[in-house]
Scaffold this active site. Structure first.
Site, PDB file in Angstrom:
ATOM      1  N   LYS A  51       0.853  -1.196   0.000  1.00  0.00           N
ATOM      2  CA  LYS A  51       0.000   0.000   0.000  1.00  0.00           C
ATOM      3  C   LYS A  51       0.887   1.243   0.000  1.00  0.00           C
ATOM      4  O   LYS A  51       1.925   1.278   0.670  1.00  0.00           O
ATOM      5  CB  LYS A  51      -0.890  -0.018   1.245  1.00  0.00           C
ATOM      6  N   SER A 111      -9.807   1.767   2.960  1.00  0.00           N
ATOM      7  CA  SER A 111      -8.943   2.559   2.106  1.00  0.00           C
ATOM      8  C   SER A 111      -7.911   1.727   1.340  1.00  0.00           C
ATOM      9  O   SER A 111      -7.374   2.201   0.335  1.00  0.00           O
ATOM     10  CB  SER A 111      -8.197   3.594   2.951  1.00  0.00           C
ATOM     11  N   SER A 155      -9.984  -0.569   7.126  1.00  0.00           N
ATOM     12  CA  SER A 155      -9.383  -0.350   5.805  1.00  0.00           C
ATOM     13  C   SER A 155      -8.710  -1.569   5.178  1.00  0.00           C
ATOM     14  O   SER A 155      -8.360  -1.534   4.005  1.00  0.00           O
ATOM     15  CB  SER A 155      -8.373   0.795   5.875  1.00  0.00           C
TER      16      SER A 155
END
Lengths: 485, 480
Positions: free
Chosen positions: A77, A152, A176
């Protein structure tokens, strides 16, 4: 071979059935084919990946051990720092920011033999549940390109779901990791707060943030946890305990274990089709000899409000360093210092980030602190007590990961409050610092979109979660389903 | 100052701790260094970094707390103080808000023979900010982050101080304590010890405090004293003219001797303090505090008593010499060399202190010669190798260049002339050249001798032993 699991490809590499360079090239050609449709990556680290593939192969050919993740391509990420690599948080603010150091998890993955292939898209600064607040692009859900992958960590979920990486890392502040895992039908886990070092994770809300993996199955999850957990002297909130070999928990019999269901908390806002899959999953556990027990989580309904006070307060302070002075976006024209701050931040941050910075600034303001931040801290204690009480009687708690399946672009992204509600079942876990995992448990009738089952454990009881999750996986076929892209 | 007014003063003192490394990373705290060379991703607030508390910082702060009679908190925490400024890379300063490490202490001061306790409200740990450098040539402002996250303690006094003398005595006491604990180098010129003055005035007999102002960042005793006098007079004049005192932050210009308002309460920051989530609370055991107590070294009071007993120094001397640990250390080394405590003390309180004050030096540590050199100088005088008059010249040279006294004496040929024949030659010559003085002497004007002595010394370039000179002149004159 991109469709294989992490442990399958690792074994093939180890047994010299495949060359690491071929594995890496194969995954990049898969990316070339699928990425234009999914748009899950922000940047690639192909040059170092290929170099590293050759180095690892040489080691392997020399008879050296190349680690439990030896040669396996993994995605990261884009809020986790890699030395010399752009780390953008999917924000215009950090569009050109090159991290000057490695996050601890990156060092650990590299030590375990992993090959990092690229950085994945996310909601800007990890704020959102759709990955649609990214400054760069909308990542699509591999199961339906008109729908969001969740967020997210939407990019990290989508790359595993669409076989563009064997595993990935995300971060979970209020769901997330688990919510996009659920939306994309992969396994995603937020470990206990303090078991994975946060050093090098660009902070959203420090007391809630936790790094965790996305994998194709539960065995891979155990392997990833082995690689990334551990006390880190660079993170004083990381915990000094004896870390187990998580793979040993996989084949434990769950007969006689007790699974708690907070029936009252489940009540409102839960989509009927999601509810159906959830109830079927519970039936599977009953058939495996687990005890099902109804529990109360009286304060869980306040978790969302608590979360939006604590997380925004911490974010308002954590994101203040992005001021246009040292790095990141700086406005071109400004009158004076204050103007430089205002314009740089106005231009560099997106709407959702600004909304949360303003909320957080407000709740910490003099005269409001007691009513909001202090009160939220007190409710946090009550939620922790709630869970403590519950875990006296049960081994794990089961909940749907999200109240709904993935929504269409523009459907909820225009109404922040509606989107915040997607976190209702995941947020209490962060508030209490507990470990929790989302595992695929089927598809909704009408939308045909994936549904996730969330398993929550007591502090440091990741092993129980893995046992219960692995038992489910062995007795169902959901995890073997692949999106058609 | 007008007798019908009373001044209420409280000081906030910042002391940079002399730990080897910074408060949350392992960068050096050393002063100087090229800009931005003493920093890393952590102290420059790069995205994703986390702080790790330097345990020495807690140790030093706890020791200061013990030495100033504070209660040491068994549970304290660190908080974020949020504000934007280019010298603060994280945009928050990690400090302590509602649960400081030390509280409720005091120090004792003595002004004009009167003893007084000044209360200490709290001592907490925090980090320093960087430095902005304004480039006059390009008009740019640059940031040097070397000082970012150097550990500080902030010592907040009660509003117990009533005038500049008390303020200086209090600062003197804190400085001495910090020095004896060896936790701060107390170089005020370099900013490692600095002070904010909170001051208000009220009519005597009033029970309510007046509105206070805060004058920031004073970095010399002189500046503290002068700014207090300035601000006291300003506030009284303002009130007497029917004006109002506004709660404001003020800046002191020491060159001009004038204070200015910087910002008023209306545009004061809302710092939005909240507990630092990246740092666990600081939990101290009883054993830890006891251990710190046991490690407190000999402080000023004990050393002063020792100097009176061991070196037979007068109380005044002992007090002056021990007021600075560095002065006291210097004293002991010089005494060890020459075994003449009172003379060492005279030099330290006299010429050396005067020279330091006249120069831009922080204190005796900046003096170029060593304590052993001073001891040697005193030995040279004792042995009669040089006269006291020559010694002053040698001393000036030592202060200027840091050269060894014996080298200066050798180089400049300053060895005292004690050879009576050689001196007699000069005496005879001088007397021969000054018949008027001889006549004056014969007429009973003893003062005339002084003139002749002066001429002899001049002729010998100051090297003649004054005792012998005197003796020979009298002999010679009486022979006439």
């Amino acid at each position: 071979m991109y469709e294989l699991t992490l442990h399958e490809i690792r074994d093939k590499i180890k047994n010299k059935e495949v060359k690491i360079i071929d594995v890496v090239n194969d995954i990049y050609s898969r990316i070339d084919k699928v990425e234009p449709k999914i748009e899950a990556y922000v940047s690639f680290t192909k040059e170092t990946a290929i170099k590293r593939a050759n180095e690892l192969q040489e080691k392997l050919d020399n008879g050296e051990d190349i680690g439990p993740l030896g040669g396996v391509p993994i995605a990261i990420k884009d809020n986790i720092c890699i030395d010399g690599t752009k780390t953008t948080c999917s924000s215009k603010m950090l569009e050109n920011f090159v991290a000057p150091y490695n996050a601890t998890v990156i060092n650990k993955l590299v030590e375990a033999g992993a090959i990092i292939i690229g950085k994945t898209n996310m909601d800007e600064f990890a704020m959102g549940s759709s990955t649609a607040t990214s400054y760069f692009k909308n990542t699509k859900n591999p199961w339906n390109l008109e729908r969001v992958p969740g967020g997210s960590s939407g990019g990290s979920a989508a790359v595993v779901s669409s076989d563009m990486a064997y595993a990935s890392l995300g971060s979970d502040t209020g769901g997330s990791i688990r919510q996009p895992a659920s939306y994309c039908s992969v396994v995603g886990m937020k470990p206990t707060y303090g078991t994975v070092s946060r050093f090098g994770l660009i902070a959203f809300a420090s007391s809630l943030d936790q790094i965790g993996p996305f994998t194709k199955d539960v065995e891979d999850m155990a392997i990833m946890l082995n690689a990334i957990t551990g006390k880190d002297k660079m993170d004083t909130t990381s915990v000094d305990i004896e870390y187990p070999d998580y793979t040993k928990a996989l084949d434990k019999d769950i007969k006689g274990m007790t699974i708690g269901i907070p029936t009252k908390f489940l009540g409102e806002g839960l989509n009927q089709e999601v509810k159906q899959r959830f109830e079927e999953a519970i039936e599977v556990y009953k058939s495996l000899g687990a005890n099902i027990k109804e529990i109360d989580l009286d304060y869980a309904k306040y978790a969302l409000a608590t979360y939006y006070i604590i997380s925004t307060a911490e974010a308002s302070s954590n994101l203040a360093r992005f001021d246009g002075i040292k790095y990141g976006h700086r406005a071109e024209d400004f009158e004076d210092l204050i103007d430089l701050y205002k314009k740089s931040r106005t231009e560099g941050f997106g709407t959702e980030v600004k909304r949360r910075i303003m909320l957080g600034t407000y709740v910490l303001s003099s005269g409001y602190y007691d009513a909001y931040y202090k009160r939220a801290g007190q409710v946090r204690t009550l939620i922790i007590e709630d869970f403590k009480k519950a875990f006296k009687d049960v081994d794990v708690i089961a909940l749907p990961t999200a109240p709904n399946v993935s929504f269409k672009f523009g459907e909820k992204t225009e109404n922040p409050l509606e989107m915040y509600l997607e976190d209702i079942f995941t947020v209490p876990v962060n508030i209490a610092g507990l470990p929790a995992l989302s595992i695929p448990c089927g598809f909704a009738e009408t939308s045909k979109m994936p549904v996730g089952l969330q398993l929550i454990g007591n502090l440091f009881e990741e092993e129980k979660i893995l046992s219960v999750a692995h038992a489910f996986e062995k007795n169902t076929e959901h995890h073997n389903m692949k999106p058609n892209i | 100052m007008r007798e019908d007014y009373e001044v209420i003063i409280g000081l906030e003192v910042h002391a940079e701790l002399s730990t080897k490394t910074k408060i949350y990373c392992s960068c050096t705290t050393e002063f100087g260094g090229d800009p931005n060379t003493h920093c890393c991703p952590i102290c420059t607030g790069m995205p994703g970094v986390l702080p790790v508390l330097n345990e020495k910082v807690v140790e030093y702060a706890v020791k200061m707390g013990i030495a100033t009679n504070c209660e040491i908190a068994k549970f304290s925490k660190q908080d974020r103080k949020n504000y934007f400024y280019p010298d603060l890379p994280k945009a928050f300063q990690t400090s302590q808000y509602d649960l400081p490490l030390c509280e409720h202490g005091y120090v004792e001061i003595s002004v004009n023979g009167k003893n007084k306790k000044i209360g200490i409200t709290r001592i907490h740990i925090e980090e320093d900010a960087g430095k902005l450098i304004h480039d006059a040539y390009t008009g740019d402002t640059l940031v040097d982050m070397n000082r970012c996250a150097v550990p500080l303690i902030e010592i907040v006094s009660e509003p117990d101080i009533r005038n500049a003398d008390e303020a200086i005595a209090y600062m003197q006491a804190l400085k001495s304590t910090l020095e004896y604990l060896e936790i701060c180098d107390c170089k005020m010129q370099e900013g490692s010890l600095r002070c904010d003055v909170n001051l208000s005035v009220r009519k005597k007999g009033e029970t309510k405090f007046g509105t206070r102002t805060e004058t920031k960042n004073l970095n010399s005793f002189k500046a503290i004293a002068r700014s207090i006098e300035f601000e006291t007079n300003r506030q009284i004049k303002e009130l007497e003219n029917g004006g109002t005192i506004y709660q404001e932050t003020r800046r002191w210009d020491d060159d001009k001797g004038v204070g200015y308002a910087m910002r008023s309460k209306e545009d004061a920051h809302d710092y939005r303090y909240f507990p630092e989530p990246d740092l666990a609370p600081i939990i101290l055991s009883e054993e830890y505090v006891e251990k710190m107590k046991a490690e407190i070294p000999e402080m000023q009071f004990a050393r002063k008593q020792r100097y009176i007993n061991e070196y037979s120094l007068p109380e005044y001397d002992a007090d002056q010499i021990t007021s600075s640990k560095y002065m006291a250390d210097f004293f002991e080394k010089a005494e060890a060399k020459c075994k003449n405590a009172k003379i060492v003390s005279n030099w330290l309180m006299g010429d050396i202190s005067r020279k330091i004050n006249e120069s831009e030096m922080n204190d005796i540590r900046d003096v170029k010669f060593t304590a052993e050199d001073l001891g040697e100088l005193i030995i040279l005088i004792d042995k009669g190798t040089i006269s006291s008059a020559i010694a002053k010249k040698v001393f000036d040279e030592m202060f200027e260049t840091g050269k060894k006294p014996e080298d200066i004496v050798k180089e400049k040929g300053l060895v005292q002339i004690t050879d009576e024949n050689a001196i007699k030659e000069i005496v005879v010559k001088v007397i021969g050249e000054n018949p008027q003085s001889v006549a004056d002497y014969k007429a009973g004007k003893d003062k005339a001798i002084g003139f002749i002595v002066g001429q002899v010394m001049k002729a010998s370039k100051g090297k003649a032993n004054p005792g012998i000179v005197n003796k020979l002149i009298i002999e010679e004159l009486n022979d006439k």
